[in-house]
Design a protein around this motif. Structure first.
Motif, PDB file in Angstrom:
ATOM      1  N   ARG A  41      -2.516  12.822   2.074  1.00 39.58           N
ATOM      2  CA  ARG A  41      -0.998  13.308   1.203  1.00 39.58           C
ATOM      3  C   ARG A  41       0.040  11.915   1.406  1.00 39.58           C
ATOM      4  O   ARG A  41      -0.145  11.377   2.531  1.00 39.58           O
ATOM      5  CB  ARG A  41      -0.442  14.392   1.748  1.00 39.58           C
ATOM      6  CG  ARG A  41       0.745  14.755   0.740  1.00 39.58           C
ATOM      7  CD  ARG A  41       1.593  15.963   1.291  1.00 39.58           C
ATOM      8  NE  ARG A  41       2.928  16.252   0.383  1.00 39.58           N
ATOM      9  CZ  ARG A  41       2.692  16.567  -0.785  1.00 39.58           C
ATOM     10  NH1 ARG A  41       1.790  17.106  -1.394  1.00 39.58           N
ATOM     11  NH2 ARG A  41       3.907  16.444  -1.427  1.00 39.58           N
ATOM     12  N   VAL A  42       0.623  11.700   0.436  1.00 41.34           N
ATOM     13  CA  VAL A  42       1.799  10.710   0.471  1.00 41.34           C
ATOM     14  C   VAL A  42       2.391  10.770   1.802  1.00 41.34           C
ATOM     15  O   VAL A  42       3.323  11.702   1.834  1.00 41.34           O
ATOM     16  CB  VAL A  42       2.421  10.502  -0.947  1.00 41.34           C
ATOM     17  CG1 VAL A  42       3.830   9.265  -0.694  1.00 41.34           C
ATOM     18  CG2 VAL A  42       1.405   9.959  -1.939  1.00 41.34           C
ATOM     19  N   SER A  43       2.930   9.714   2.343  1.00 45.12           N
ATOM     20  CA  SER A  43       3.855   9.709   3.409  1.00 45.12           C
ATOM     21  C   SER A  43       4.721   8.486   3.435  1.00 45.12           C
ATOM     22  O   SER A  43       5.850   8.553   4.307  1.00 45.12           O
ATOM     23  CB  SER A  43       3.223   9.596   4.869  1.00 45.12           C
ATOM     24  OG  SER A  43       2.407   8.554   5.010  1.00 45.12           O
ATOM     25  N   PRO A  72      -2.042  14.148  -3.650  1.00 44.11           N
ATOM     26  CA  PRO A  72      -0.728  14.762  -3.606  1.00 44.11           C
ATOM     27  C   PRO A  72       0.734  13.910  -3.453  1.00 44.11           C
ATOM     28  O   PRO A  72       0.559  13.251  -2.264  1.00 44.11           O
ATOM     29  CB  PRO A  72      -0.852  16.057  -2.529  1.00 44.11           C
ATOM     30  CG  PRO A  72      -2.449  16.076  -2.604  1.00 44.11           C
ATOM     31  CD  PRO A  72      -2.925  14.568  -2.808  1.00 44.11           C
ATOM     32  N   GLY A  73       1.766  13.982  -3.961  1.00 43.99           N
ATOM     33  CA  GLY A  73       2.849  13.388  -3.876  1.00 43.99           C
ATOM     34  C   GLY A  73       2.886  11.867  -4.457  1.00 43.99           C
ATOM     35  O   GLY A  73       3.687  11.023  -4.329  1.00 43.99           O
ATOM     36  N   TYR A  74       1.834  11.391  -5.150  1.00 44.07           N
ATOM     37  CA  TYR A  74       1.742  10.191  -5.826  1.00 44.07           C
ATOM     38  C   TYR A  74       1.656  10.197  -7.477  1.00 44.07           C
ATOM     39  O   TYR A  74       0.952  10.689  -7.861  1.00 44.07           O
ATOM     40  CB  TYR A  74       0.432   9.556  -5.456  1.00 44.07           C
ATOM     41  CG  TYR A  74       0.493   7.905  -5.782  1.00 44.07           C
ATOM     42  CD1 TYR A  74       1.667   7.407  -5.926  1.00 44.07           C
ATOM     43  CD2 TYR A  74      -0.862   7.058  -5.903  1.00 44.07           C
ATOM     44  CE1 TYR A  74       1.501   5.966  -6.168  1.00 44.07           C
ATOM     45  CE2 TYR A  74      -0.909   5.988  -6.063  1.00 44.07           C
ATOM     46  CZ  TYR A  74       0.402   5.449  -6.443  1.00 44.07           C
ATOM     47  OH  TYR A  74       0.268   3.887  -6.633  1.00 44.07           O
ATOM     48  N   SER A  91       0.824  -1.237  -0.046  1.00 45.21           N
ATOM     49  CA  SER A  91      -0.088   0.140  -0.049  1.00 45.21           C
ATOM     50  C   SER A  91       0.929   1.116   0.020  1.00 45.21           C
ATOM     51  O   SER A  91       2.205   1.191   0.513  1.00 45.21           O
ATOM     52  CB  SER A  91      -0.814   0.120   1.258  1.00 45.21           C
ATOM     53  OG  SER A  91      -0.147   0.178   2.648  1.00 45.21           O
ATOM     54  N   ILE A  92       0.164   2.222  -0.469  1.00 45.79           N
ATOM     55  CA  ILE A  92       0.887   3.687  -0.344  1.00 45.79           C
ATOM     56  C   ILE A  92       0.303   4.304   0.915  1.00 45.79           C
ATOM     57  O   ILE A  92      -0.859   4.394   0.991  1.00 45.79           O
ATOM     58  CB  ILE A  92       0.501   4.461  -1.552  1.00 45.79           C
ATOM     59  CG1 ILE A  92       0.749   3.635  -2.910  1.00 45.79           C
ATOM     60  CG2 ILE A  92       1.310   5.839  -1.489  1.00 45.79           C
ATOM     61  CD1 ILE A  92       2.465   3.446  -3.067  1.00 45.79           C
ATOM     62  N   ASN A  93       1.120   4.952   1.636  1.00 45.88           N
ATOM     63  CA  ASN A  93       0.684   5.349   2.966  1.00 45.88           C
ATOM     64  C   ASN A  93       0.268   6.750   2.751  1.00 45.88           C
ATOM     65  O   ASN A  93       0.992   7.655   2.237  1.00 45.88           O
ATOM     66  CB  ASN A  93       1.679   5.177   4.035  1.00 45.88           C
ATOM     67  CG  ASN A  93       2.240   3.703   4.155  1.00 45.88           C
ATOM     68  OD1 ASN A  93       1.257   2.877   4.142  1.00 45.88           O
ATOM     69  ND2 ASN A  93       3.263   3.364   4.676  1.00 45.88           N
TER      70      ASN A  93
END
Length: 358
Positions: A173-175, A306-308, A166-168
């Motif tokens: 927003r991406v972390s 955001p950030g992905y 998974s994308i956290n």
């Protein structure tokens, strides 16, 4: 917890190319791969750099042409950074046409039998009309290995056996990312996971595996200088004496098994075009999974998270499009204006929120 500026998911040529380009700009990068770097589609590819092919969709032509033009300098830099040879060949391609295809070309552009015999004697017996075009080819395995070394030379970190689950997100927003083993922190993630790009939240990308089987033969004497393409098969010589023959296009899910009947059929078709291949020894056969999309165009750019970012779905053109994809994605990620229009490749044309991420 250690953090990076960017995490790249997938260590094929696309992921490694982006990681290197970001590292050149002073960005700290971690590349994660579910297996070994470069062992999926990049390892299985033939490496034909068809920059101006009519078979390319119209939206792809500017992208493909720009990437093909960039290849000599791209390879020069990678060879310099990695101290490795990539085997970029510029001998050109001979296209053997069907009767229907030949009828659509001016006879002045077609090779005469004598011209074909002079430049490629082993295919001179073909009854088909032929064209010769200026087109390069590259050894994808050598390219991937050199790109990996170049990334490490530039300071990027690469971790194998890290399957992202998974994308956290924090406040939408991406972390960072979570893998089957642990978690990694970054404010930016680039999904370059190829045929596996749609398998983890927060978004579902409609990439699918498209199976391709190939074989390689080796001869005691030089047989071929040019790449040879026909409607049935293509034949790609390497500088080390190997000759690749491929490739099937199969909707077979994630099945990477080699089917002997398919390999034998391609081998027979190649021998019909170049009888001298009958004396060559089969060295290897394999299958790979290309990342396809519903409209056969790659997915490039930002997402609504955001950030992905995403760079996937290159189908049969991942090797060709590596230089321009690396450049464009580095521009987008670092806030620059991309040098080419990416609207046709936007993730928004497919993107759906994954309910598992809510």
């Amino acid at each position: 917890m250690k953090t990076w500026d960017v995490i790249v998911v997938g260590a094929g040529v696309i992921g490694l190319g982006i990681a290197r380009e970001l590292s050149k700009r002073g960005v700290s990068v971690l590349v994660l791969d579910r297996g070994e770097p470069g062992r999926e589609a990049s390892h299985a590819a033939a490496g034909m750099l068809v920059g101006d092919g009519e078979e390319n969709p119209e939206q792809m032509r500017a992208l493909a042409s720009a990437s093909a033009r960039a290849y000599p300098e791209f390879v020069h830099e990678i060879e310099d950074e990695s101290h490795s040879r990539v085997d970029l060949r510029s001998n050109g391609t001979i296209i053997l046409l069907s009767k229907e295809e030949a009828a659509t070309h001016s006879s002045s552009k077609l090779l005469t039998a004598a011209e074909l015999a002079e430049i490629e004697p082993e295919v001179a017996g073909s009854e088909r009309r032929a064209l010769r075009i200026e087109e390069r080819s590259v050894d994808p395995r050598a390219l991937t290995a050199a790109l990996l070394k170049a990334c490490l030379h530039r300071g990027a970190e690469v971790a194998s056996g890290e399957q992202v689950t998974s994308i956290n997100l924090i406040d939408s927003r991406v972390s960072g990312v979570t893998t089957q083993k642990t978690a990694y922190a970054a404010n930016c993630v680039v999904n370059c996971a190829g045929a596996w790009s749609g398998q983890f939240p927060p978004h579902t990308f409609p990439t699918r595996p498209v199976k391709g089987q190939m074989l390689a033969v080796v001869s005691r004497r030089p047989i071929l200088r040019h790449v040879v393409r026909s409607p049935e098969v293509y034949i790609v010589p390497r500088s080390d004496g190997r000759i690749l023959i491929g490739a099937s296009i199969e909707e077979a899910g994630y099945d990477k098994r080699v089917v002997p009947d398919t390999i034998q059929r391609m081998h027979r078709e190649a021998i019909k075009l170049i009888p001298a291949l009958a004396e060559a020894r089969i060295l290897e056969d394999w299958a790979g999974l290309r990342p396809g999309t519903p409209d056969n165009l790659p997915i490039l750019g930002s997402t609504q998270t955001p950030g992905y970012f995403v760079a996937t779905g290159h189908f049969r053109d991942g090797i060709l499009l590596t230089p321009i994809t690396a450049q464009l994605m580095a521009q987008v990620i670092t806030g620059e204006s991309p040098c080419l229009d990416l609207r046709s490749f936007s993730a928004q044309r497919f993107l759906q929120r994954d309910v598992r991420a809510s």
